[in-house]
Design a protein around this motif. Structure first.
Motif, mmCIF file in Angstrom:
data_model
loop_
_atom_site.group_PDB
_atom_site.id
_atom_site.type_symbol
_atom_site.label_atom_id
_atom_site.label_comp_id
_atom_site.label_asym_id
_atom_site.label_seq_id
_atom_site.Cartn_x
_atom_site.Cartn_y
_atom_site.Cartn_z
ATOM 1 N N GLY A 25 -25.696 7.717 7.495
ATOM 2 C CA GLY A 25 -27.138 7.916 7.412
ATOM 3 C C GLY A 25 -27.841 7.984 8.758
ATOM 4 N N ILE A 26 -27.108 7.799 9.848
ATOM 5 C CA ILE A 26 -27.732 7.854 11.181
ATOM 6 C C ILE A 26 -27.626 9.284 11.718
ATOM 7 N N VAL A 27 -28.731 9.792 12.238
ATOM 8 C CA VAL A 27 -28.745 11.134 12.815
ATOM 9 C C VAL A 27 -28.662 10.993 14.333
ATOM 10 N N GLU A 28 -27.712 11.718 14.913
ATOM 11 C CA GLU A 28 -27.476 11.628 16.349
ATOM 12 C C GLU A 28 -27.604 13.021 16.958
ATOM 13 N N GLU A 29 -28.307 13.153 18.043
ATOM 14 C CA GLU A 29 -28.421 14.442 18.711
ATOM 15 C C GLU A 29 -27.555 14.430 19.959
ATOM 16 N N ILE A 30 -26.833 15.531 20.179
ATOM 17 C CA ILE A 30 -25.939 15.643 21.326
ATOM 18 C C ILE A 30 -26.465 16.755 22.225
ATOM 19 N N PRO A 31 -26.611 16.498 23.528
ATOM 20 C CA PRO A 31 -27.075 17.557 24.429
ATOM 21 C C PRO A 31 -26.057 18.682 24.557
ATOM 22 N N ARG A 32 -26.476 19.807 25.110
ATOM 23 C CA ARG A 32 -25.632 20.995 25.288
ATOM 24 C C ARG A 32 -24.283 20.618 25.874
ATOM 25 N N LYS A 33 -23.238 21.204 25.311
ATOM 26 C CA LYS A 33 -21.892 20.903 25.758
ATOM 27 C C LYS A 33 -21.072 22.187 25.741
ATOM 28 N N LEU A 34 -20.303 22.422 26.774
ATOM 29 C CA LEU A 34 -19.440 23.599 26.852
ATOM 30 C C LEU A 34 -17.998 23.138 27.020
ATOM 31 N N ILE A 35 -17.139 23.622 26.133
ATOM 32 C CA ILE A 35 -15.725 23.262 26.165
ATOM 33 C C ILE A 35 -14.917 24.547 26.327
ATOM 34 N N ALA A 36 -13.948 24.551 27.240
ATOM 35 C CA ALA A 36 -13.085 25.718 27.448
ATOM 36 C C ALA A 36 -11.657 25.364 27.052
ATOM 37 N N HIS A 37 -11.155 26.046 26.019
ATOM 38 C CA HIS A 37 -9.790 25.821 25.542
ATOM 39 C C HIS A 37 -8.877 26.920 26.066
ATOM 40 N N CYS A 38 -7.722 26.520 26.549
ATOM 41 C CA CYS A 38 -6.740 27.462 27.078
ATOM 42 C C CYS A 38 -6.170 28.336 25.961
ATOM 43 N N ARG A 39 -6.039 29.610 26.226
ATOM 44 C CA ARG A 39 -5.317 30.488 25.287
ATOM 45 C C ARG A 39 -4.221 31.265 25.985
#
Ligand code: FES
Length: 68
Positions: A25-39
């Motif tokens: 029931g708790i709402v959490e906001e996460i700031p902008r995040k960029l993840i780079a996965h190897c391919r």
């Protein structure tokens, strides 16, 4: 909004501008995040990209996906 970009000759980039997670029931906001996965399979920091795709000759097409 979440954007997934498969970079030309590079990693899979996942950008989350603002995510809301519901935990008991708790709402959490996460700031902008960029993840780079190897391919390319050459990263020494798998599953994340470490830039090795630039020197190993990896090639792959650009694809962009946007999830509202
Ligand atoms: S895609 Fe960047 S190291 Fe593999």
């Amino acid at each position: 909004m979440t954007k997934i970009k498969i970079a030309e000759n590079g990693p899979i980039l996942i950008e989350v501008n603002k995510a809301i997670i519901h935990k008991a029931g708790i709402v959490e906001e996460i700031p902008r995040k960029l993840i780079a996965h190897c391919r390319c399979g050459q990263s020494s920091n798998k599953p994340f990209c470490d830039g090795s795709h630039k020197s190993c000759g990896f090639s792959g097409e650009l694809v962009e996906i946007e999830i509202q």
